[in-house]
Write an enzyme that holds these catalytic residues in place. Sequence first.
Site, short mmCIF file in Angstrom:
data_model
loop_
_atom_site.label_atom_id
_atom_site.label_comp_id
_atom_site.label_asym_id
_atom_site.label_seq_id
_atom_site.Cartn_x
_atom_site.Cartn_y
_atom_site.Cartn_z
N ASP A 1 -3.32 0.57 0.55
CA ASP A 1 -3.70 0.74 -0.98
C ASP A 1 -2.62 1.44 -1.86
O ASP A 1 -2.43 2.53 -1.61
CB ASP A 1 -5.21 1.41 -1.23
CG ASP A 1 -5.59 1.64 -2.56
OD1 ASP A 1 -4.97 1.32 -3.44
OD2 ASP A 1 -6.69 2.29 -2.72
N HIS B 1 -7.08 -1.90 -2.25
CA HIS B 1 -7.74 -1.08 -3.40
C HIS B 1 -8.98 -1.48 -3.78
O HIS B 1 -9.88 -0.66 -4.13
CB HIS B 1 -6.75 -1.04 -4.37
CG HIS B 1 -7.40 0.01 -5.51
ND1 HIS B 1 -7.32 1.34 -5.52
CD2 HIS B 1 -7.60 -0.45 -6.95
CE1 HIS B 1 -7.55 1.82 -6.57
NE2 HIS B 1 -7.97 0.79 -7.54
N SER C 1 -10.75 5.28 -7.73
CA SER C 1 -9.48 4.99 -8.56
C SER C 1 -9.37 5.84 -9.62
O SER C 1 -9.31 6.89 -9.62
CB SER C 1 -9.55 3.51 -8.75
OG SER C 1 -8.17 3.01 -9.58
#
Length: 232
Positions: A161, A216, A103
């Site tokens: 995601d 995610h 991320s």
Amino acid sequence: MGNTLVTQFTDIITSTQGFVARDDTRKELVISFRGSREIPSAIIDTSLVLSPLRGPGLPKDTDAHVHTGFLYAFRSVGDRVLNVLREQFEKFPRYDVAVSGHSLGGAIACIAALSIKSSFPDVALRLFTYGQPRTGDPSFAELVETIIGVDNIFRGVHSFDGVPTMIPTKLGYRHHATEYWQFTEPPAPRHVRKCVGGEDPEGSASIPSTGINLPHMVYFEQPIASDPTVCI
């Protein structure tokens, strides 16, 4: 990866955290960055403005621009990471390097990998990111691909995601190659597409972003975080 912890690093202002580890079996140094504890506004507020690529170890003769917040986070730990690697290379000059992050940590890892490869050009380096948001402009994407090499970049995206496409291209951003898109479950080689270029229309960019979501938080069946606000 990595069986000896060399150091951990934390910047209390930017909340940037990570570690450097050494794997003497694989003869590899591993640098990993974690995602931020900040809420999603960390990537969609005023720090969305693109800033000139300037920082420790980064190429100087370039017109590349990157996300201001991501760059600021890298700058807060960049010198320390480079100094630790310099010390390690004095002892282990033939070791390779792997840089990783999830991320927001993936975006920082991307900038860090560019810095490391530019500072130590003879070192074999690979970049692994998971759920990385778009990090910079087309010039930055091209610079990453050129200096690190598309065959040394593994930008993983889990199904739909939403974070990799949360920052839209209309703001001047573009992904770098090479995306590996797990387009369906379960995770298996037959369910992963090696995409072409940074914005392959047959890759994850084909799905509108839904922001932070379940895909995610889990990559290759490994939970990244139970709380989505930890991830970005």
